[in-house]
Write a protein that holds these residues in place. Structure first.
Motif, PDB file in Angstrom:
ATOM      1  N   ARG A  46     -12.057 -27.113 -33.293  1.00  0.00           N
ATOM      2  CA  ARG A  46     -11.462 -27.403 -31.982  1.00  0.00           C
ATOM      3  C   ARG A  46      -9.952 -27.631 -32.087  1.00  0.00           C
ATOM      4  N   GLN A  50      -8.391 -24.918 -29.742  1.00  0.00           N
ATOM      5  CA  GLN A  50      -8.186 -25.377 -28.367  1.00  0.00           C
ATOM      6  C   GLN A  50      -6.772 -25.202 -27.838  1.00  0.00           C
ATOM      7  N   TYR A  53      -6.290 -21.667 -26.768  1.00  0.00           N
ATOM      8  CA  TYR A  53      -7.164 -21.316 -25.646  1.00  0.00           C
ATOM      9  C   TYR A  53      -6.657 -21.946 -24.350  1.00  0.00           C
ATOM     10  N   LEU A  54      -6.249 -23.204 -24.414  1.00  0.00           N
ATOM     11  CA  LEU A  54      -5.729 -23.867 -23.217  1.00  0.00           C
ATOM     12  C   LEU A  54      -4.427 -23.208 -22.751  1.00  0.00           C
ATOM     13  N   LEU A  76     -13.456 -33.291 -22.001  1.00  0.00           N
ATOM     14  CA  LEU A  76     -12.141 -33.190 -22.629  1.00  0.00           C
ATOM     15  C   LEU A  76     -11.038 -33.850 -21.806  1.00  0.00           C
TER      16      LEU A  76
END
Length: 80
Positions: A46, A50, A53-54, A76
């Motif tokens: 993660r 992450q 991806y965010l 989250l």
């Protein structure tokens, strides 16, 4: 309505988890090696994936409210 949607989401997730376990057991019975990552492995994945991806989500034509709601749904972001 929101409470019913939350309850339905939880029930759906439980049903999916149960089905996944059955499918994994089937595959394992057929000889497949099943590898289950540890909590530490998942956290490392993660922390690497992450942010990118965010960032990508922020570049898509998706209303920020939907992204925030999805992040809250998976724990989250704290509920407001």
């Amino acid at each position: 309505l929101l409470d019913a949607a939350r309850e339905a989401t939880l029930l759906n997730r439980e049903a999916i988890a149960t089905q996944q376990e059955k499918e994994l057991a089937f595959l394992q019975d057929k000889g497949m090696q099943i590898i289950r990552p540890s909590a530490e492995d998942l956290q490392a994945f993660r922390s690497q994936g992450q942010p990118a991806y965010l960032k990508w989500l922020g570049e898509q034509d998706i209303d920020a409210q939907w992204v925030e709601t999805a992040l809250q749904d998976v724990g989250l972001k704290p509920a407001q």
